[in-house]
Design an enzyme around this catalytic site. Structure first.
Site, mmCIF file in Angstrom:
data_model
loop_
_atom_site.group_PDB
_atom_site.id
_atom_site.type_symbol
_atom_site.label_atom_id
_atom_site.label_comp_id
_atom_site.label_asym_id
_atom_site.label_seq_id
_atom_site.Cartn_x
_atom_site.Cartn_y
_atom_site.Cartn_z
ATOM 1 N N GLY A 1 8.198 16.514 -2.753
ATOM 2 C CA GLY A 1 8.519 15.903 -1.456
ATOM 3 C C GLY A 1 8.333 14.403 -1.442
ATOM 4 O O GLY A 1 8.227 13.787 -0.389
ATOM 5 N N GLU B 1 4.167 -1.996 8.237
ATOM 6 C CA GLU B 1 3.232 -1.979 7.104
ATOM 7 C C GLU B 1 3.587 -0.898 6.086
ATOM 8 O O GLU B 1 3.462 -1.108 4.875
ATOM 9 C CB GLU B 1 1.799 -1.775 7.610
ATOM 10 C CG GLU B 1 0.735 -1.883 6.542
ATOM 11 C CD GLU B 1 0.775 -3.223 5.803
ATOM 12 O OE1 GLU B 1 0.264 -4.200 6.324
ATOM 13 O OE2 GLU B 1 1.341 -3.279 4.692
ATOM 14 N N LYS C 1 12.310 -2.993 -1.237
ATOM 15 C CA LYS C 1 10.919 -3.431 -1.080
ATOM 16 C C LYS C 1 10.738 -4.873 -1.567
ATOM 17 O O LYS C 1 10.061 -5.681 -0.928
ATOM 18 C CB LYS C 1 9.984 -2.488 -1.835
ATOM 19 C CG LYS C 1 9.895 -1.112 -1.159
ATOM 20 C CD LYS C 1 9.222 -0.084 -2.046
ATOM 21 C CE LYS C 1 8.982 1.216 -1.286
ATOM 22 N NZ LYS C 1 8.610 2.330 -2.190
#
Lengths: 342, 342
Positions: free
Chosen positions: B205, B148, B223
């Site tokens: 980050g 997920e 993706k």
């Protein structure tokens, strides 16, 4: 799966169209047989081996009555049908009633659940007034009580929270949950009147039959109560929601907000205060960089706050009857799969 | 549930924090024991009765190494650990590799699945390059392969489609799926440079370690390929995606778009052409009344098109590590419940 319809308005007709035109939906795998159709105004039909939905739709269109096949006519009331007929799932689609606290739909649903029969319903009345009782009754009798289309048409809002946020606690929500007032407010931004907006929404077949359900915020209050109870464990009714409507909004006010880079929206909110869950429906000013600001016409959107995710927002661009009908069908698939029905 | 971590970067640390601070999440009901932690740079740890995660986090913070308890150190490679250790679920969190076509993560995952052990992974490499093979392997061996968090952090995008759109066919998607380029484009609208934007994202980050993963569109291509394959039955890799990046965008271009009431966004799209599924990643101009226009900073959004609903859009406002970590934890809960693990 043997289906009993109570209420046969626009949503049921659209569901019937989908059932008839199954070839348009290659992944839709749902065998259904409609064994009863009962309405408030058009009487009822009953046929054990399945009603011909195409005939029903044609007859309603041509003659505004249920069927030509007289032998299928039934003298049962909807409640008697729920109580006595042989069916697997009650599809409850009668209209929202605030005054009667979700009745008569709540009694139809209760009757089915008491018999261990599952219910798929787009009616927000019973879920907002009687959720706990009906849910417990369903559990006790090994049945399901589902209502995905009761809020935000078929957009999977309840299912998003129950199926996709496992382990998370929902702490609040906000959203535009009434397409009609959203449409009217958009119309007023262009200088149109409240009355014109209501008329246009009714002509489009989108407004609730009783305009005060939308305009005075009853419909979104029922939705806010449903979300507060189902998603957050609340125990409120639409009458407990801090409720505002759009009756006091003038075209000037709507246009003035736009001039200042804002928009007026009727927003639903739910929040926790210790162990108590509250909800409100208020006209609020929304700024241009808020997703809610982009919800126009009949669109809706809800923002979900939880402890394990930053807010997720589900936006429904331009829902119509297809979406509401699909939400009920998704409930039917869930009922079939959960109970091992054929 | 016995967990083997491969990769122990920011996401694994956040997951560990959640495991340690369980009292903050009242609905989170997940018993877990981490029996191995293996990394590319910091070596590996192994402890059958459970590694003390608090100690590991403290030691990493203080001394930038895995642990002080020498007897827990392991000389196994990550692949050997996946192959030989006794665990229930592999949590694969190593970094995306386009050059190596999803390796070495794909081999870690394959090794676990071949042993009938389930996998929860935030790594988009294996799902975008090898989805069909890994899914079939999982099914054959009675295991689950879940991911997920590979797209849109923990926002339940895959689960929305698989769990909440039963019976519907997904025909297309579009979305902003790379927070870093979205952040950089927002920064350029204020006149900042590409290089400054990259640096700021890396300091936060959030950027991939290799800036070209984001800037040249490789991360969103992975993706888009993952979504095309998983949601639409496609069979493409990130190398097949019509790929654009933001390297050619200048602050002038970004500011010019804003002046015209538009914004430049790096949009992923997937669509069908007969039986073929295609995907693209392109810089596109988005108008002010499009929800995508409001996605700023690290936000993301995806619009899903299907045959039984009008488009639904899922918006993630301001995701951070909490969201990615939760997505993996949701996968773990699903694995536990599906397989009846304790």
């Amino acid at each position: 799966m043997r289906i009993l319809f109570i209420g046969f308005g626009n949503v049921a007709k659209e569901m019937s169209r989908i059932f008839i035109q199954r070839d348009l939906y290659p992944a839709l795998n749902l065998e259904s047989r409609v064994v009863g159709i009962f309405t408030g105004r058009h009487g009822g039909l009953e046929k054990k081996d399945g009603i011909d939905l195409k005939k029903v739709l044609d007859e309603l269109k041509l003659n505004n009555r249920l069927t030509a096949a007289e032998r299928e006519l039934s003298s049962l009331t909807p409640l008697e049908a729920a109580k006595t007929l042989d069916y697997d799932v009650l599809v409850e689609l009668s209209a929202l009633s605030i005054e009667d606290r979700g009745e008569p739909a709540a009694s139809h649903i209760k009757t089915a659940l008491e018999r261990g029969k599952s219910v798929a319903s787009a009616n927000k009345g019973p879920v907002s007034f009687r959720y706990r009782e009906l849910k417990e009754l369903a559990e006790k009798n090994g049945a399901l009580y589902l209502f995905e289309s009761a809020v935000m048409d078929g957009a999977p809002l309840f299912n998003f929270c129950s199926r996709c946020m496992k382990g998370a606690t929902i702490n609040g929500f906000s959203g535009i949950l009434n397409g009609t007032t959203n449409f009217i407010l958009s119309h007023m931004e262009k200088g149109g009147s409240l009355e014109e907006g209501i008329k246009m929404a009714q002509e489009a077949g989108i407004a609730e039959a009783d305009p005060s359900m939308d305009v005075d915020g009853w419909d979104p209050s029922a939705k806010a109560a449903a979300l507060a109870n189902v998603l957050m464990g609340g125990n409120i009714t639409p009458l407990d929601v801090e409720r505002d409507g759009i009756r006091a909004v003038t075209p000037d006010m709507a246009q003035d907000a736009v001039k200042r880079g804002m928009r007026l929206k009727l927003l639903c909110r739910g929040w926790k205060d210790g162990n108590n869950v509250h909800a409100s429906v208020r006209v609020e000013e929304v700024s241009r960089d808020d997703v809610f600001c982009l919800i126009s016409h009949y669109g809706s959107a809800v923002r979900i706050e939880s402890d394990l995710m930053h807010p997720n927002i589900i936006v429904q661009d331009c829902p119509d009857l297809l979406d509401t009908a699909y939400g009920v069908i998704e409930d039917l698939i869930t009922i079939r799969d959960s109970l091992g029905l054929i």
